[in-house]
Design a protein around this motif. Structure first.
Motif, PDB file in Angstrom:
ATOM      1  N   HIS A  96       0.817  -1.208   0.000  1.00  0.00           N
ATOM      2  CA  HIS A  96       0.000   0.000   0.000  1.00  0.00           C
ATOM      3  C   HIS A  96       0.855   1.265   0.000  1.00  0.00           C
ATOM      4  O   HIS A  96       1.955   1.266   0.551  1.00  0.00           O
ATOM      5  N   ASP A  97       0.308   2.314  -0.592  1.00  0.00           N
ATOM      6  CA  ASP A  97       0.866   3.671  -0.484  1.00  0.00           C
ATOM      7  C   ASP A  97       2.345   3.757  -0.870  1.00  0.00           C
ATOM      8  O   ASP A  97       3.114   4.450  -0.207  1.00  0.00           O
ATOM      9  N   VAL A  98       2.727   3.097  -1.942  1.00  0.00           N
ATOM     10  CA  VAL A  98       4.149   3.103  -2.302  1.00  0.00           C
ATOM     11  C   VAL A  98       4.608   4.472  -2.807  1.00  0.00           C
ATOM     12  O   VAL A  98       5.808   4.747  -2.856  1.00  0.00           O
ATOM     13  N   GLU A  99       3.665   5.336  -3.160  1.00  0.00           N
ATOM     14  CA  GLU A  99       4.065   6.676  -3.615  1.00  0.00           C
ATOM     15  C   GLU A  99       4.217   7.654  -2.455  1.00  0.00           C
ATOM     16  O   GLU A  99       4.582   8.807  -2.659  1.00  0.00           O
ATOM     17  N   SER A 100       3.938   7.193  -1.241  1.00  0.00           N
ATOM     18  CA  SER A 100       4.080   8.065  -0.064  1.00  0.00           C
ATOM     19  C   SER A 100       5.373   7.746   0.678  1.00  0.00           C
ATOM     20  O   SER A 100       6.085   6.807   0.329  1.00  0.00           O
ATOM     21  N   ASP A 101       5.681   8.524   1.736  1.00  0.00           N
ATOM     22  CA  ASP A 101       6.854   8.254   2.571  1.00  0.00           C
ATOM     23  C   ASP A 101       6.544   7.251   3.682  1.00  0.00           C
ATOM     24  O   ASP A 101       7.368   7.017   4.564  1.00  0.00           O
ATOM     25  N   ARG A 102       5.335   6.726   3.660  1.00  0.00           N
ATOM     26  CA  ARG A 102       4.924   5.796   4.717  1.00  0.00           C
ATOM     27  C   ARG A 102       4.216   4.598   4.081  1.00  0.00           C
ATOM     28  O   ARG A 102       3.022   4.356   4.347  1.00  0.00           O
ATOM     29  N   PRO A 103       4.919   3.861   3.229  1.00  0.00           N
ATOM     30  CA  PRO A 103       4.258   2.730   2.584  1.00  0.00           C
ATOM     31  C   PRO A 103       3.971   1.625   3.606  1.00  0.00           C
ATOM     32  O   PRO A 103       4.498   1.664   4.726  1.00  0.00           O
ATOM     33  N   GLU A 154      11.512  -2.172 -15.612  1.00  0.00           N
ATOM     34  CA  GLU A 154      12.157  -0.865 -15.567  1.00  0.00           C
ATOM     35  C   GLU A 154      11.104   0.193 -15.228  1.00  0.00           C
ATOM     36  O   GLU A 154      10.062   0.222 -15.885  1.00  0.00           O
ATOM     37  N   PRO A 155      11.315   1.020 -14.210  1.00  0.00           N
ATOM     38  CA  PRO A 155      12.473   1.090 -13.303  1.00  0.00           C
ATOM     39  C   PRO A 155      12.357   0.070 -12.171  1.00  0.00           C
ATOM     40  O   PRO A 155      11.303  -0.536 -11.975  1.00  0.00           O
ATOM     41  N   LEU A 156      13.465  -0.068 -11.403  1.00  0.00           N
ATOM     42  CA  LEU A 156      13.466  -0.974 -10.257  1.00  0.00           C
ATOM     43  C   LEU A 156      13.051  -0.251  -8.977  1.00  0.00           C
ATOM     44  O   LEU A 156      13.022  -0.846  -7.906  1.00  0.00           O
ATOM     45  N   ARG A 157      12.793   1.057  -9.086  1.00  0.00           N
ATOM     46  CA  ARG A 157      12.288   1.769  -7.910  1.00  0.00           C
ATOM     47  C   ARG A 157      11.157   2.688  -8.336  1.00  0.00           C
ATOM     48  O   ARG A 157      11.216   3.312  -9.400  1.00  0.00           O
ATOM     49  N   HIS A 158      10.125   2.738  -7.523  1.00  0.00           N
ATOM     50  CA  HIS A 158       9.055   3.705  -7.757  1.00  0.00           C
ATOM     51  C   HIS A 158       8.634   4.224  -6.399  1.00  0.00           C
ATOM     52  O   HIS A 158       8.156   3.460  -5.550  1.00  0.00           O
ATOM     53  N   GLY A 159       8.828   5.515  -6.171  1.00  0.00           N
ATOM     54  CA  GLY A 159       8.484   6.085  -4.864  1.00  0.00           C
ATOM     55  C   GLY A 159       9.268   5.389  -3.762  1.00  0.00           C
ATOM     56  O   GLY A 159      10.490   5.311  -3.811  1.00  0.00           O
ATOM     57  N   SER A 160       8.543   4.831  -2.797  1.00  0.00           N
ATOM     58  CA  SER A 160       9.191   4.174  -1.663  1.00  0.00           C
ATOM     59  C   SER A 160       9.301   2.674  -1.838  1.00  0.00           C
ATOM     60  O   SER A 160       9.621   1.958  -0.891  1.00  0.00           O
ATOM     61  N   LEU A 161       9.031   2.189  -3.052  1.00  0.00           N
ATOM     62  CA  LEU A 161       9.125   0.752  -3.335  1.00  0.00           C
ATOM     63  C   LEU A 161      10.364   0.456  -4.182  1.00  0.00           C
ATOM     64  O   LEU A 161      10.614   1.136  -5.176  1.00  0.00           O
ATOM     65  N   LEU A 194       9.865   0.079   1.280  1.00  0.00           N
ATOM     66  CA  LEU A 194       9.323  -1.257   1.105  1.00  0.00           C
ATOM     67  C   LEU A 194      10.124  -1.930  -0.016  1.00  0.00           C
ATOM     68  O   LEU A 194      10.257  -1.365  -1.107  1.00  0.00           O
ATOM     69  N   VAL A 195      10.673  -3.109   0.274  1.00  0.00           N
ATOM     70  CA  VAL A 195      11.496  -3.792  -0.728  1.00  0.00           C
ATOM     71  C   VAL A 195      10.766  -5.038  -1.228  1.00  0.00           C
ATOM     72  O   VAL A 195      10.339  -5.876  -0.423  1.00  0.00           O
ATOM     73  N   GLY A 196      10.621  -5.151  -2.524  1.00  0.00           N
ATOM     74  CA  GLY A 196      10.051  -6.348  -3.138  1.00  0.00           C
ATOM     75  C   GLY A 196      11.167  -7.299  -3.501  1.00  0.00           C
ATOM     76  O   GLY A 196      11.917  -7.061  -4.452  1.00  0.00           O
ATOM     77  N   ALA A 197      11.305  -8.368  -2.713  1.00  0.00           N
ATOM     78  CA  ALA A 197      12.304  -9.413  -2.999  1.00  0.00           C
ATOM     79  C   ALA A 197      11.519 -10.708  -3.160  1.00  0.00           C
ATOM     80  O   ALA A 197      11.940 -11.758  -2.706  1.00  0.00           O
ATOM     81  N   ASP A 198      10.350 -10.592  -3.799  1.00  0.00           N
ATOM     82  CA  ASP A 198       9.394 -11.702  -3.791  1.00  0.00           C
ATOM     83  C   ASP A 198       9.373 -12.515  -5.084  1.00  0.00           C
ATOM     84  O   ASP A 198       8.336 -13.063  -5.464  1.00  0.00           O
TER      85      ASP A 198
END
Ligand code: DHB
Length: 390
Positions: free
Chosen positions: A129-136, A274-281, A155-159
């Motif tokens: 949730h809320d990956v575009e915020s500073d508090r995902p 691509e990309p490997l990062r979006h916001g706080s994810l 938040l890191v996706g290593a899934d």
């Protein structure tokens, strides 16, 4: 629950990242759908680049990779029924180590328990949730059936390749690059002595095969098959006949046979997000990119991501410096594309397809000779296989 970095996925990438961050005094929580015994029982590849071994040893995960892993100073490319040795040490002064990925996982899990890391195993219903915020955040149901929520800064996706986290990158900012292959691998474990002391990658009229090892009495081998193949349709006799056909040649080389204790069909493709990062994810490892297994790059590439990401997260969370994290995707993808190229190239060079013409197979043999007959060709292969240092 509150933490600095929440990590979805406790495979080697997720656990290694948690381990490095914990050493820097950062808080992490890892969640994982499977239980540790299931992950350990899932057979994966086994070749570690020197840089991967260094990460395990230097960060104090465990020395088992050195005592139980085997150094391989070279490998063989086999075609036209003859083996062509590539001496990694002679070509580039580096080696690789054969140490199964499920044991890397186990060592990381033990290190996490030893160091007081927090991992929730066997969770279900994971949603981010809320990956575009500073508090995902990430919500899930824990092993006891209780609904849980973690709030974090990153938040890191290593899934893994079927990543749930990746889907949280909106389609208008995400590009999925991929290519498919018309074949898969039939992988076996067998009870037999080793047939050779190093890996053999072979191209033959019957297709590709890879001869690897696990221990003095268990061996790992693969041969090219159709992606729709059902492993239960193959008897041990048929499997051995195919493998022997793939390696046979005028030198009389034969594989040591024995009872087959595991057989699986492994479909594969090449994929880059691509990309490997979006916001706080942020994505690491197979969640962000998958390679065909032929180049043995999967786990090594995941560790390369982690090697770039860990200091970037330390800079952000300790010093408030966002710049290294802003550079993560670009920096990680540079190596990802080199590995994509290598894995694609080796796969195409060694496999055959029913659509291949006589021209295609002769060209393939020309390509193999260009690698094995020249010190520059061998150096190119060795530099890529053992993991580029630059
Ligand atoms: C193994 C698997 C690979 O895909 C590879 O390239 C090398 C070794 C293995 O399982 O040992």
């Amino acid at each position: 629950l509150e933490t600095q970095v929440a990590i979805v996925g406790a495979g080697p990438a997720g656990l290694m990242l948690a381990h490095l961050l914990r050493r820097e005094g950062l808080e992490t929580i890892v969640i994982e759908k499977r239980d540790p015994e299931t992950i350990r029982a899932t057979h994966r590849a086994g070749i570690l680049e020197a840089g991967t071994v260094d990460m395990l040893v230097d960060s104090g995960v465990d020395g088992r990779v050195l005592t139980e892993g085997h150094e391989h100073e070279g490998t063989s490319l086999r075609f036209e029924g003859r083996s062509h040795h590539i001496d990694f040490q002679e070509a580039v002064g580096r080696s690789v180590r054969l140490y199964p990925q499920n044991e890397v996982f186990w060592d990381l899990k033990e290190a996490s328990e030893r160091d007081g890391g927090t991992v929730f195993w066997s969770v279900d219903d994971v949603a981010v949730h809320d990956v575009e915020s500073d508090r995902p955040g990430v919500t899930f149901v824990d092993a006891e059936g209780a609904a849980r929520e973690i709030r974090c800064r990153i938040l890191v996706g290593a899934d893994g390749s079927r990543s749930v986290c990746r889907k949280a990158i909106p389609e208008d900012v995400r590009t999925d690059h991929f290519t498919e292959y018309p074949f898969a691998w039939f992988g076996i474990l067998c009870q037999a002595p080793p047939s050779h002391h190093e890996l053999i990658y072979t191209r033959s009229e019957s297709g590709f095969a890879l001869i690897s090892q696990r221990s003095d009495d268990v061996q790992r081998m693969y041969f090219q098959c159709d992606p729709t193949e059902d492993p239960d349709d193959w008897s041990d006799e048929q499997i051995w006949a195919r493998l022997q056909e793939c390696v046979s040649g005028p030198d009389g080389f034969r594989l040591q046979e024995g009872p087959i204790i595991d057989k699986t069909v492994l479909p594969f493709r090449s994929y880059v997000c691509e990309p490997l990062r979006h916001g706080s994810l942020v994505l690491v490892g197979d969640a962000g990119h998958t390679v065909p297994p032929t180049g043995a790059k999967g786990l090594n590439l995941a560790f390369c991501d982690v090697r770039v990401l860990a200091p970037a997260l330390v800079a952000l969370l300790r010093d408030g410096d966002e710049r290294p994290l802003a550079g993560y995707s670009g920096a990680a993808l540079e190596r990802v594309w080199k590995a994509q190229n290598f894995s694609y190239w080796v796969t195409r060079m060694l496999h055959s397809s029913s659509e291949d013409s006589e021209f295609d197979s002769r060209r393939q043999l020309g390509e193999l000779h260009a690698i094995t007959d020249s010190p520059y060709g061998r150096a190119y292969f060795a530099d890529s296989y053992t993991g580029w240092q630059a």
